[in-house]
Design a protein around this motif. Structure first.
Motif, PDB file in Angstrom:
ATOM      1  N   ALA A 120       0.842  -1.190   0.000  1.00 56.77           N
ATOM      2  CA  ALA A 120       0.000   0.000   0.000  1.00 56.77           C
ATOM      3  C   ALA A 120       0.881   1.244   0.000  1.00 56.77           C
ATOM      4  CB  ALA A 120      -0.914   0.007   1.226  1.00 56.77           C
ATOM      5  N   VAL A 121       0.669   2.102  -0.973  1.00 54.94           N
ATOM      6  CA  VAL A 121       1.377   3.376  -1.057  1.00 54.94           C
ATOM      7  C   VAL A 121       0.375   4.477  -0.751  1.00 54.94           C
ATOM      8  CG1 VAL A 121       2.658   4.963  -2.537  1.00 54.94           C
ATOM      9  CG2 VAL A 121       3.007   2.484  -2.761  1.00 54.94           C
ATOM     10  N   VAL A 122       0.705   5.328   0.196  1.00 49.87           N
ATOM     11  CA  VAL A 122      -0.199   6.406   0.592  1.00 49.87           C
ATOM     12  C   VAL A 122       0.263   7.696  -0.062  1.00 49.87           C
ATOM     13  CG1 VAL A 122      -1.279   7.606   2.517  1.00 49.87           C
ATOM     14  CG2 VAL A 122      -0.523   5.236   2.795  1.00 49.87           C
ATOM     15  N   GLY A 123      -0.530   8.184  -1.009  1.00 48.12           N
ATOM     16  CA  GLY A 123      -0.222   9.435  -1.694  1.00 48.12           C
ATOM     17  C   GLY A 123       0.189   9.221  -3.137  1.00 48.12           C
ATOM     18  N   ALA A 124      -0.515   9.894  -4.059  1.00 49.38           N
ATOM     19  CA  ALA A 124      -0.183   9.820  -5.487  1.00 49.38           C
ATOM     20  C   ALA A 124       0.513  11.097  -5.925  1.00 49.38           C
ATOM     21  CB  ALA A 124      -1.443   9.570  -6.328  1.00 49.38           C
TER      22      ALA A 124
ATOM     23  N   GLY B 170       5.222   9.049  -4.178  1.00 49.46           N
ATOM     24  CA  GLY B 170       4.318   7.909  -4.125  1.00 49.46           C
ATOM     25  C   GLY B 170       4.204   7.207  -5.464  1.00 49.46           C
ATOM     26  N   LEU B 171       4.081   7.983  -6.536  1.00 51.50           N
ATOM     27  CA  LEU B 171       3.995   7.379  -7.867  1.00 51.50           C
ATOM     28  C   LEU B 171       5.315   6.727  -8.263  1.00 51.50           C
ATOM     29  CD1 LEU B 171       1.898  10.111  -9.704  1.00 51.50           C
ATOM     30  CD2 LEU B 171       1.119   7.860  -8.941  1.00 51.50           C
TER      31      LEU B 171
ATOM     32  N   ILE C 186       4.023   2.067   2.391  1.00 45.36           N
ATOM     33  CA  ILE C 186       4.959   3.147   2.095  1.00 45.36           C
ATOM     34  C   ILE C 186       4.193   4.456   2.224  1.00 45.36           C
ATOM     35  CG2 ILE C 186       6.473   4.194   0.367  1.00 45.36           C
ATOM     36  CD1 ILE C 186       6.862   1.429  -0.854  1.00 45.36           C
ATOM     37  N   ASP C 187       4.513   5.215   3.245  1.00 42.44           N
ATOM     38  CA  ASP C 187       3.804   6.465   3.505  1.00 42.44           C
ATOM     39  C   ASP C 187       4.502   7.607   2.771  1.00 42.44           C
ATOM     40  OD1 ASP C 187       2.562   8.719   4.431  1.00 42.44           O
ATOM     41  OD2 ASP C 187       3.002   8.388   6.553  1.00 42.44           O
ATOM     42  N   ALA C 188       3.900   8.015   1.662  1.00 42.32           N
ATOM     43  CA  ALA C 188       4.405   9.134   0.861  1.00 42.32           C
ATOM     44  C   ALA C 188       3.371  10.254   0.841  1.00 42.32           C
ATOM     45  CB  ALA C 188       4.721   8.669  -0.564  1.00 42.32           C
TER      46      ALA C 188
END
Length: 453
Positions: A9-13, A17-18, A158-160
């Motif tokens: 899970a990636v938080v933030g596009a 994050g991308l 991954i908190d982005a």
């Protein structure tokens, strides 16, 4: 289900994050990106009018570029400097489109936990997957009106999510000054878009207070000086918490990012032109409404002449509230990962040179949880996109079990041309002069063994 089949899970596009998602796709790992806003680069689009001082060649992640290649995407000229709008439209949006259903918009992450375990429970933290609590609200950025909540089981997080939504207040002690909230109609916390006729009319002919000493403040000074040249009566009080201007204008010609150095020179010229009054050693303790605007009162009792508008660009801070059920090890000063904090602490050095770092510095005691991008810097300033891209390359390698690649971080970051001294306040009298930077050289560091899930 085998944990390796679960998504990361990636938080933030946003940009980092991308880039993380592109790296995961490159390694054939399942990924879901959760973006609270309605489109890629939601935060970037909010400062769409600001031109970056990094070139296109430093703003495109290599894995994302590789992902875009089959679509016929043409990279912008490497030496050109985009605005926030151009970065979002010409790069971030196309990356999100290629990722397709892997990116979910209008999906705000409101919590992360270990499945079936709260923060206190030790058992199973290394074997159970993570649960990501997501509230979907149809693209509404603030999630107004409730929404549908779901749990997504993830191999890693991954908190982005960045720090854009957490601007620091005007108050000099880190809390909103008395009267600050009541004056919200006259205070903004980002560089105004003076190309917008409505925004321009708000400031033209006004006395404006600009609080802050970073690049956003310099950008605001330059924009307001140009406005003052066209609209007599426009004047800026530049509020600095430090006792003297010192190196606030940056390294000039010595800055290895030429546009960043040029910004400082233009800001210095704006001050010299007479449209800006510098107020040093001023830390706002109160905001008072007066008939013709706001009066700012300092913690030393000084009361400034009333201003019509205030621009507070004093930095940002991370939102850690939704990470309350995972175990974090953060520096108590910066709220950044403890291993990274010594490299970026502005109390220690102002040169802006950050040594290469990756999974070893960013991992948390909670297995599989990583803070990256601006979120990893906590309250520290001067983050560069290329730093974030290298962070996620290392982090994704760690998640994939490629320990050699995770440890091998090679990156040369540009010097600011400013060295020697604390970045937040002046050195105490009598302190020895010194520098914190050396000549830029390629660095290959062994960062320690990254944690396993």
């Amino acid at each position: 289900m085998d944990e390796t089949e679960l998504p990361v899970a990636v938080v933030g596009a946003g940009p980092v994050g991308l880039a993380a998602a592109a790296r995961l796709v490159e390694r054939d790992l399942p990924v879901l990106v959760f973006e609270a806003g309605s489109e890629a680069g939601t935060s970037v689009r909010q400062w769409h009018h600001v031109r970056l001082f990094s070139r296109w060649g430093e703003l495109v992640d290599p894995a994302a570029e590789k992902l875009l290649a089959p679509t016929g995407w043409v990279a912008p000229p490497a030496d050109a400097y985009p605005t926030g709008r151009e970065w979002a439209q010409r790069y971030l949006q196309p990356v999100a489109e290629v990722l397709g259903e892997r990116v979910r918009f209008g999906a705000r992450v409101v919590g992360v936990a270990r499945r079936g375990r709260d923060l206190v429970v030790d058992a199973g933290r290394a074997s159970e997957p993570l649960t990501v609590h997501v509230r979907s609200h149809g693209g509404s950025e603030n999630g107004a009106g409730g929404g549908v909540e779901e749990l997504v089981t993830a191999r890693a997080v991954i908190d982005a999510s960045g720090t854009w939504t957490g601007p620091n207040p005007l108050g000099g002690d880190g809390l909103p000054a008395p009267g600050e909230a009541a004056a919200a109609d006259r205070i903004v916390y980002q560089v105004p878009d003076l190309n917008d006729p409505g925004v321009r009319a708000r400031y033209a002919g006004q006395r404006v207070a600009v609080a802050g000493s970073g690049h956003s403040a310099l950008t605001a000074l330059v924009a307001f000086a140009e406005l003052a040249a066209e609209h007599p009566g426009t004047h800026v009080d530049w509020l600095l918490r430090r006792r003297q201007v010192g190196n606030a204008f940056g390294g000039g010609a010595a800055d290895e990012l030429p546009a960043r150095g040029a910004l400082g020179r233009r800001a210095a010229e704006a001050v010299e032109a007479g449209h800006i009054t510098t107020v040093t050693g001023f830390r706002t303790a109160a905001v008072e409404r007066v008939d013709d605007g706001l009066a700012l009162v300092g913690d030393d009792g000084r009361r400034l002449d009333p201003v019509g508008q205030v621009v507070a660009v004093t930095g940002f801070r991370p939102d850690l509230s939704w990470l309350s059920e995972v175990r974090l090890d953060l520096d108590p000063v910066l709220q950044a990962p403890r291993g990274l904090a010594p490299l970026i602490d502005p109390n220690v050095h102002s040169c802006g040179m950050v040594y290469p770092h990756g999974a070893g510095e960013l991992a948390q005691p909670e297995p599989g949880v990583f803070l990256v991008g601006m979120k990893s810097y906590g309250r520290a300033p001067t983050f560069l996109a290329m730093t974030g891209y290298e962070q996620v390359r290392s982090v994704v390698a760690a998640i994939a079990g490629d320990e050699d690649a995770a440890r091998r971080v090679e990156l040369v970051l540009p010097e600011t041309g400013v060295c020697g001294g604390a970045g937040l306040f002046d050195e105490p009298e009598g302190a020895a002069a010194g520098g914190c930077c050396g000549s830029p050289v390629p660095v290959s560091l062994s960062l320690g063994t990254p944690p396993t899930d």
